[in-house]
Scaffold this motif. Structure first.
Motif, PDB file in Angstrom:
ATOM      1  N   ARG A 163       0.661  -1.143   0.003  1.00  0.00           N
ATOM      2  CA  ARG A 163      -0.001   0.093   0.034  1.00  0.00           C
ATOM      3  C   ARG A 163       1.090   1.406   0.089  1.00  0.00           C
ATOM      4  O   ARG A 163       0.551   2.122  -0.758  1.00  0.00           O
ATOM      5  N   ALA A 164       2.020   1.289   0.702  1.00  0.00           N
ATOM      6  CA  ALA A 164       2.992   2.291   0.876  1.00  0.00           C
ATOM      7  C   ALA A 164       3.480   2.533  -0.600  1.00  0.00           C
ATOM      8  O   ALA A 164       3.618   3.748  -1.133  1.00  0.00           O
ATOM      9  N   MET A 165       4.109   1.593  -1.016  1.00  0.00           N
ATOM     10  CA  MET A 165       4.562   1.535  -2.360  1.00  0.00           C
ATOM     11  C   MET A 165       3.505   2.074  -3.610  1.00  0.00           C
ATOM     12  O   MET A 165       4.109   2.809  -4.320  1.00  0.00           O
ATOM     13  N   VAL A 166       2.383   1.681  -3.419  1.00  0.00           N
ATOM     14  CA  VAL A 166       1.419   2.152  -4.478  1.00  0.00           C
ATOM     15  C   VAL A 166       1.261   3.356  -4.183  1.00  0.00           C
ATOM     16  O   VAL A 166       1.192   4.356  -5.187  1.00  0.00           O
ATOM     17  N   LYS A 167       0.925   4.008  -3.195  1.00  0.00           N
ATOM     18  CA  LYS A 167       0.843   5.419  -2.725  1.00  0.00           C
ATOM     19  C   LYS A 167       2.034   6.179  -3.332  1.00  0.00           C
ATOM     20  O   LYS A 167       1.966   7.336  -3.732  1.00  0.00           O
ATOM     21  N   ALA A 168       3.068   5.780  -3.090  1.00  0.00           N
ATOM     22  CA  ALA A 168       4.471   6.449  -3.374  1.00  0.00           C
ATOM     23  C   ALA A 168       4.587   6.396  -4.983  1.00  0.00           C
ATOM     24  O   ALA A 168       5.067   7.534  -5.455  1.00  0.00           O
ATOM     25  N   GLY A 169       4.085   5.299  -5.866  1.00  0.00           N
ATOM     26  CA  GLY A 169       3.960   5.550  -7.205  1.00  0.00           C
ATOM     27  C   GLY A 169       5.304   5.031  -7.761  1.00  0.00           C
ATOM     28  O   GLY A 169       5.548   5.325  -9.047  1.00  0.00           O
ATOM     29  N   ASN A 170       6.212   4.476  -7.133  1.00  0.00           N
ATOM     30  CA  ASN A 170       7.605   4.242  -7.560  1.00  0.00           C
ATOM     31  C   ASN A 170       7.895   2.440  -7.883  1.00  0.00           C
ATOM     32  O   ASN A 170       9.049   2.321  -8.029  1.00  0.00           O
ATOM     33  N   GLY A 171       7.001   1.774  -7.887  1.00  0.00           N
ATOM     34  CA  GLY A 171       7.116   0.553  -7.747  1.00  0.00           C
ATOM     35  C   GLY A 171       7.737  -0.099  -6.525  1.00  0.00           C
ATOM     36  O   GLY A 171       7.839   0.596  -5.529  1.00  0.00           O
ATOM     37  N   GLY A 172       8.498  -1.225  -6.469  1.00  0.00           N
ATOM     38  CA  GLY A 172       9.040  -1.914  -5.625  1.00  0.00           C
ATOM     39  C   GLY A 172       9.160  -3.417  -5.520  1.00  0.00           C
ATOM     40  O   GLY A 172       8.755  -3.991  -6.535  1.00  0.00           O
ATOM     41  N   ALA A 173       9.475  -3.717  -4.520  1.00  0.00           N
ATOM     42  CA  ALA A 173       9.932  -5.362  -4.569  1.00  0.00           C
ATOM     43  C   ALA A 173       9.826  -5.988  -3.251  1.00  0.00           C
ATOM     44  O   ALA A 173      10.424  -5.141  -2.267  1.00  0.00           O
ATOM     45  N   ILE A 174       9.368  -7.025  -3.154  1.00  0.00           N
ATOM     46  CA  ILE A 174       8.983  -7.659  -1.553  1.00  0.00           C
ATOM     47  C   ILE A 174       9.383  -9.205  -1.820  1.00  0.00           C
ATOM     48  O   ILE A 174       9.054  -9.741  -2.886  1.00  0.00           O
ATOM     49  N   ALA A 175      10.298  -9.726  -0.854  1.00  0.00           N
ATOM     50  CA  ALA A 175      10.659 -11.071  -0.833  1.00  0.00           C
ATOM     51  C   ALA A 175      10.519 -11.477   0.390  1.00  0.00           C
ATOM     52  O   ALA A 175      10.974 -11.185   1.287  1.00  0.00           O
ATOM     53  N   ALA A 176      10.050 -12.954   0.371  1.00  0.00           N
ATOM     54  CA  ALA A 176       9.686 -13.505   1.701  1.00  0.00           C
ATOM     55  C   ALA A 176      10.668 -14.746   1.907  1.00  0.00           C
ATOM     56  O   ALA A 176      11.248 -15.097   0.622  1.00  0.00           O
ATOM     57  N   VAL A 177      10.677 -15.344   3.055  1.00  0.00           N
ATOM     58  CA  VAL A 177      11.460 -16.709   2.973  1.00  0.00           C
ATOM     59  C   VAL A 177      10.440 -17.845   3.226  1.00  0.00           C
ATOM     60  O   VAL A 177       9.825 -17.675   4.274  1.00  0.00           O
ATOM     61  N   ALA A 178      10.355 -18.380   2.444  1.00  0.00           N
ATOM     62  CA  ALA A 178       9.570 -19.712   2.558  1.00  0.00           C
ATOM     63  C   ALA A 178      10.331 -20.864   3.064  1.00  0.00           C
ATOM     64  O   ALA A 178      11.183 -20.594   4.036  1.00  0.00           O
ATOM     65  N   SER A 179      10.091 -21.949   2.720  1.00  0.00           N
ATOM     66  CA  SER A 179      10.888 -23.186   3.057  1.00  0.00           C
ATOM     67  C   SER A 179      10.690 -24.371   2.061  1.00  0.00           C
ATOM     68  O   SER A 179       9.775 -24.349   1.241  1.00  0.00           O
ATOM     69  N   VAL A 180      11.827 -25.395   1.853  1.00  0.00           N
ATOM     70  CA  VAL A 180      11.516 -26.483   0.976  1.00  0.00           C
ATOM     71  C   VAL A 180      10.353 -27.280   1.688  1.00  0.00           C
ATOM     72  O   VAL A 180       9.716 -27.978   0.792  1.00  0.00           O
ATOM     73  N   SER A 181      10.206 -27.156   2.915  1.00  0.00           N
ATOM     74  CA  SER A 181       8.926 -27.868   3.121  1.00  0.00           C
ATOM     75  C   SER A 181       7.700 -27.445   2.710  1.00  0.00           C
ATOM     76  O   SER A 181       6.549 -27.988   3.000  1.00  0.00           O
ATOM     77  N   GLY A 182       7.587 -26.160   2.289  1.00  0.00           N
ATOM     78  CA  GLY A 182       6.475 -25.779   1.230  1.00  0.00           C
ATOM     79  C   GLY A 182       6.299 -26.025  -0.094  1.00  0.00           C
ATOM     80  O   GLY A 182       5.362 -25.955  -0.666  1.00  0.00           O
ATOM     81  N   LEU A 183       7.702 -26.974  -0.512  1.00  0.00           N
ATOM     82  CA  LEU A 183       7.810 -27.446  -1.941  1.00  0.00           C
ATOM     83  C   LEU A 183       7.622 -28.705  -2.044  1.00  0.00           C
ATOM     84  O   LEU A 183       7.131 -29.076  -3.305  1.00  0.00           O
TER      85      LEU A 183
END
Length: 276
Positions: free
Chosen positions: A142-162
Motif C-alpha cells: 500500500r505504501a509503495m502504491v501510494k508512492a508510485g515508484n514500484g518496489g519489490a517484496i521478498a519472503a522466506v518460504a521453505s523447502v517444506s512448502g515445496l
C-alpha cells in the motif's frame, strides 16, 4: 563468496543491483538470516529499517548498518501480531521517507506428527509463517502504491512448502500457502510495478538450529547424502538470494520461489541413500 568478500570496485556492481539509495525494510532483521540480509542490503547501498521483536537485537543490527555508511532505524514490533504491520510501515516511512524493498524473515516450525498436531500448533505455525507475511506485505505494498515508484517484496518460504514435510504438517502447509500467496500477490501487484518473490531455504545453519534439539537430525541428513552439497547452508547464502530477488537483476521476475537448498529438492532418491 559472502557479501563481505564482494569487491564493489568502482560501483559497477551496485549499478547492476539498482539498490543504491533505496530504503529496505527487513522484518525479522535482528538475528540469523535477518541480520545477514539487513547488512547485505546496506552493503548494496540501501538504507535499512531493522524490524525485530527484540529491541537490543534490532538496535545492534542497525548499528552494523550505520557502519557501512547507510542510514538505519530500529523498529520494535511483534510481527505475529497483524495489527503491528501498518504501524511498523508508517514508522519506517516517517524515519526514512519511503519503502522501496521489503524482506520478511520471521518463521519457525513446531515438530509434530500428523496424528499429534493440535489446534494450537496449527494456528501458531500459520500465524508466524503465513498470516504475518500477508499483512506486512499488504501494508508495504500500500505504501509503495501510494508512492508510485514500484518496489519489490521478498519472503522466506521453505523447502517444506515445496514438497512433503513429515513432522512439519502445519509448518509445511503454511509455507506452501506462502508460496501460493507470493504468486497471487506477484500477479496482482505487477501493474503497480511491484514484484513479489520468495526464497525457499533448505537446512540453514542459524542460531536456532545450532543451539536446538534437532541439530543431530540435520547432521544425519548430511551423512546420508540427502543434501548434495553435504553441508548446511549459511545465512549469508539466503541473504544473497534475497538480494538478487530485491535487486534490478530480477527486474522481470515475479511470483516465483527460488530454492536455496544445496540441491535438496532437485533430486529423486531412488532406493537407499548412496554411500559417502
Amino acid at each position: 563468496m559472502s557479501a563481505n568478500e564482494i569487491t564493489w570496485g568502482d560501483g559497477a556492481m551496485k549499478d547492476f543491483l539498482g539498490l543504491e539509495g533505496k530504503v529496505a525494510m527487513v522484518v525479522g532483521g535482528g538475528l540469523g538470516m535477518g541480520e545477514s540480509t539487513s547488512v547485505t542490503l546496506a552493503e548494496a547501498g540501501c538504507d535499512v529499517a531493522v524490524v525485530d521483536i527484540d529491541r537490543a537485537r534490532a538496535e545492534g543490527v542497525a548499528a552494523r548498518v550505520r557502519e557501512t555508511g547507510r542510514r538505519a532505524v530500529a523498529v520494535v514490533a511483534d510481527a505475529m501480531d497483524a495489527g503491528t504491520a501498518a504501524g511498523s510501515v508508517a514508522e519506517v516511512v516517517r524515519a526514512l521517507g519511503r519503502i522501496d524493498v521489503m524482506a520478511t524473515i520471521v518463521g519457525q516450525a513446531e515438530w509434530s506428527t500428523v496424528l499429534d498436531v493440535t489446534e494450537e500448533t496449527w494456528d501458531l505455525d500459520h500465524r508466524r509463517n503465513l498470516r504475518y507475511f500477508f499483512f506486512y506485505a499488504q501494508a508495504a505494498a500500500r505504501a509503495m502504491v501510494k508512492a508510485g515508484n514500484g518496489g519489490a517484496i521478498a519472503a522466506v518460504a521453505s523447502v517444506s512448502g515445496l514438497q512433503s514435510a513429515p513432522n512439519h504438517a502445519a509448518y509445511g502447509a503454511a509455507k506452501a500457502g506462502l508460496v501460493n500467496l507470493v504468486r497471487t500477490m506477484g500477479v496482482e501487484l505487477a501493474p503497480h510495478g511491484i514484484r513479489v518473490n520468495a526464497v525457499a531455504p533448505g537446512t540453514i545453519s542459524t542460531p536456532r538450529i545450532n543451539e536446538g534439539p534437532h541439530r543431530a537430525a540435520f547432521e544425519e541428513k548430511i551423512r546420508n547424502s540427502l543434501i548434495p552439497f553435504r553441508r548446511l547452508g549459511t545465512t549469508q547464502e539466503i541473504a544473497n538470494g534475497l538480494l538478487f530477488l530485491l535487486s534490478d537483476l530480477a527486474g522481470y521476475v515475479t511470483g516465483q520461489t527460488l530454492a536455496v537448498d544445496g540441491g535438496f529438492t532437485a533430486q529423486f532418491l531412488l532406493g537407499a541413500p548412496r554411500e559417502a
